[in-house]
Scaffold this motif. Structure first.
Motif, PDB file in Angstrom:
ATOM      1  N   TYR A   1       0.837  -1.198   0.000  1.00 60.05           N
ATOM      2  CA  TYR A   1       0.000   0.000   0.000  1.00 60.05           C
ATOM      3  C   TYR A   1       0.875   1.252   0.000  1.00 60.05           C
ATOM      4  O   TYR A   1       1.731   1.443   0.872  1.00 60.05           O
ATOM      5  N   LYS A   2       0.674   2.111  -1.012  1.00 59.46           N
ATOM      6  CA  LYS A   2       1.428   3.357  -1.163  1.00 59.46           C
ATOM      7  C   LYS A   2       2.942   3.116  -1.108  1.00 59.46           C
ATOM      8  O   LYS A   2       3.701   3.925  -0.579  1.00 59.46           O
ATOM      9  N   GLN A   3       3.355   1.993  -1.691  1.00 53.82           N
ATOM     10  CA  GLN A   3       4.752   1.575  -1.666  1.00 53.82           C
ATOM     11  C   GLN A   3       5.219   1.278  -3.087  1.00 53.82           C
ATOM     12  O   GLN A   3       4.524   0.611  -3.851  1.00 53.82           O
ATOM     13  N   ILE A   4       6.386   1.777  -3.456  1.00 52.69           N
ATOM     14  CA  ILE A   4       6.928   1.581  -4.805  1.00 52.69           C
ATOM     15  C   ILE A   4       7.866   0.380  -4.799  1.00 52.69           C
ATOM     16  O   ILE A   4       8.892   0.391  -4.101  1.00 52.69           O
ATOM     17  N   PRO A   5       7.545  -0.662  -5.555  1.00 50.78           N
ATOM     18  CA  PRO A   5       8.467  -1.799  -5.637  1.00 50.78           C
ATOM     19  C   PRO A   5       9.617  -1.508  -6.605  1.00 50.78           C
ATOM     20  O   PRO A   5       9.408  -0.978  -7.693  1.00 50.78           O
ATOM     21  N   ILE A   6      10.826  -1.849  -6.178  1.00 50.35           N
ATOM     22  CA  ILE A   6      11.998  -1.705  -7.035  1.00 50.35           C
ATOM     23  C   ILE A   6      12.596  -3.090  -7.269  1.00 50.35           C
ATOM     24  O   ILE A   6      12.896  -3.817  -6.320  1.00 50.35           O
ATOM     25  N   THR A   7      12.763  -3.446  -8.524  1.00 51.37           N
ATOM     26  CA  THR A   7      13.410  -4.697  -8.895  1.00 51.37           C
ATOM     27  C   THR A   7      14.842  -4.411  -9.323  1.00 51.37           C
ATOM     28  O   THR A   7      15.075  -3.531 -10.163  1.00 51.37           O
ATOM     29  N   SER A   8      15.799  -5.119  -8.732  1.00 51.05           N
ATOM     30  CA  SER A   8      17.217  -4.952  -9.076  1.00 51.05           C
ATOM     31  C   SER A   8      17.741  -6.214  -9.736  1.00 51.05           C
ATOM     32  O   SER A   8      17.545  -7.317  -9.217  1.00 51.05           O
ATOM     33  N   LYS A   9      18.411  -6.045 -10.878  1.00 52.87           N
ATOM     34  CA  LYS A   9      19.020  -7.177 -11.581  1.00 52.87           C
ATOM     35  C   LYS A   9      20.499  -6.875 -11.816  1.00 52.87           C
ATOM     36  O   LYS A   9      20.868  -5.730 -12.052  1.00 52.87           O
ATOM     37  N   ARG A  10      21.316  -7.903 -11.734  1.00 51.19           N
ATOM     38  CA  ARG A  10      22.748  -7.780 -11.988  1.00 51.19           C
ATOM     39  C   ARG A  10      23.116  -8.718 -13.131  1.00 51.19           C
ATOM     40  O   ARG A  10      23.092  -9.939 -12.972  1.00 51.19           O
ATOM     41  N   ILE A  11      23.437  -8.112 -14.279  1.00 52.69           N
ATOM     42  CA  ILE A  11      23.636  -8.879 -15.499  1.00 52.69           C
ATOM     43  C   ILE A  11      24.925  -8.426 -16.195  1.00 52.69           C
ATOM     44  O   ILE A  11      25.050  -7.257 -16.589  1.00 52.69           O
ATOM     45  N   GLY A  12      25.877  -9.318 -16.319  1.00 49.30           N
ATOM     46  CA  GLY A  12      27.082  -9.078 -17.111  1.00 49.30           C
ATOM     47  C   GLY A  12      27.786  -7.785 -16.776  1.00 49.30           C
ATOM     48  O   GLY A  12      28.057  -7.480 -15.619  1.00 49.30           O
ATOM     49  N   ASP A  13      28.051  -7.003 -17.815  1.00 49.63           N
ATOM     50  CA  ASP A  13      28.776  -5.735 -17.668  1.00 49.63           C
ATOM     51  C   ASP A  13      27.862  -4.545 -17.960  1.00 49.63           C
ATOM     52  O   ASP A  13      28.314  -3.489 -18.397  1.00 49.63           O
ATOM     53  N   THR A  14      26.568  -4.683 -17.707  1.00 52.87           N
ATOM     54  CA  THR A  14      25.582  -3.638 -18.000  1.00 52.87           C
ATOM     55  C   THR A  14      25.930  -2.341 -17.279  1.00 52.87           C
ATOM     56  O   THR A  14      26.009  -2.318 -16.043  1.00 52.87           O
ATOM     57  N   PRO A  15      26.132  -1.227 -17.993  1.00 59.23           N
ATOM     58  CA  PRO A  15      26.474   0.040 -17.331  1.00 59.23           C
ATOM     59  C   PRO A  15      25.350   0.593 -16.462  1.00 59.23           C
ATOM     60  O   PRO A  15      25.589   1.196 -15.428  1.00 59.23           O
ATOM     61  N   GLY A  16      24.106   0.416 -16.893  1.00 53.08           N
ATOM     62  CA  GLY A  16      22.979   0.902 -16.100  1.00 53.08           C
ATOM     63  C   GLY A  16      21.747   1.150 -16.949  1.00 53.08           C
ATOM     64  O   GLY A  16      21.798   1.898 -17.926  1.00 53.08           O
ATOM     65  N   THR A  17      20.653   0.486 -16.592  1.00 48.16           N
ATOM     66  CA  THR A  17      19.366   0.701 -17.248  1.00 48.16           C
ATOM     67  C   THR A  17      18.315   0.904 -16.173  1.00 48.16           C
ATOM     68  O   THR A  17      18.233   0.117 -15.227  1.00 48.16           O
TER      69      THR A  17
END
Length: 233
Positions: free
Chosen positions: A166-182
């Motif tokens: 409720y009134k909370q923003i879910p953040i999903t974090s993934k760590r993949i290879g050499d990804t600079p940032g998306t």
């Protein structure tokens, strides 16, 4: 301009290359176990170290009247202490979760979109961030900044890693290879979705922004953000 680098990993080395190209000199490279620092030779410091080292790096610079730019994330529970210390020492400090020009425009776009979505209760927001496998903290500082931008402009009250509520923003974090940032912000309803996304092609934009911030802060006192540096306010 004489620059000291706190942290000499991939970002530190890229900052060095860009700073030298812009006519500056790297006079110190401080990593874990480095010796004593001669602050008299340093005009400005740039910190891309580790969460454990950042606070000490920043306060040491402020004690020695050295402006410091920090892009290290994962230490922000001490941020208010640093701000107070900077003000006490009449120092100069910039922290940014991301120094990229494109990302800072993205922050502004995110806040504007949040204002537009505030009264559309049929939409639920979520964040996703993807980084390289060597990134130490999760979620990214950039994702946290995006979540804070939404919270400041809507009725959402907090963010949570991998958890909606409720009134909370879910953040999903993934760590993949050499990804600079998306980073992706998505508003979803039963009938459609709205998405904004920033994808870094490499780390050069982060490094260049840090050097530009270092050039900008020279001769100033106070606590600043990239909005000040890029005149986005």
């Amino acid at each position: 301009m004489n620059i000291a680098l706190f942290g000499y990993g991939k970002m530190g080395k890229m900052i060095e290359c860009l700073a030298v190209e812009r006519g500056h000199e790297i006079v110190a490279k401080i990593d874990v176990g480095s010796g004593e620092i001669d602050f008299a030779k340093i005009d400005v410091a740039i910190d891309f170290s580790t969460p454990d080292a950042a606070y000490e790096n920043i306060t040491s610079c402020l004690k020695n009247n050295t402006p410091i730019i920090s892009g290290t994330t994962g230490w922000l529970e001490k941020f208010d202490d640093v701000v107070q210390f900077c003000e006490e020492k009449n120092g100069a400090f910039i922290y940014a979760s991301n120094f990229s020009l494109g990302v800072n425009i993205f922050f502004e776009l995110n806040a504007h979109l949040a204002k537009m979505m505030k009264n559309l209760s049929q939409y639920e927001v979520s964040l996703e961030e993807i980084h390289h496998t060597q990134k130490l903290d999760a979620p990214s500082g950039t994702a946290i900044t995006l979540a804070e931008g939404i919270i400041a402009n809507t009725d959402y009250q907090k963010w949570k890693l991998d958890e909606s509520g409720y009134k909370q923003i879910p953040i999903t974090s993934k760590r993949i290879g050499d990804t600079p940032g998306t980073h992706t912000v998505e508003y979803t309803s039963e009938v459609d979705s709205i998405e904004i996304k920033h994808t870094a092609q490499n780390r050069e934009g982060f490094a260049l922004g840090a050097v530009v911030a270092a050039e900008w802060i020279l001769g100033k006192t106070g606590v600043f953000t990239m909005k000040d540096v890029l005149n986005l306010g």
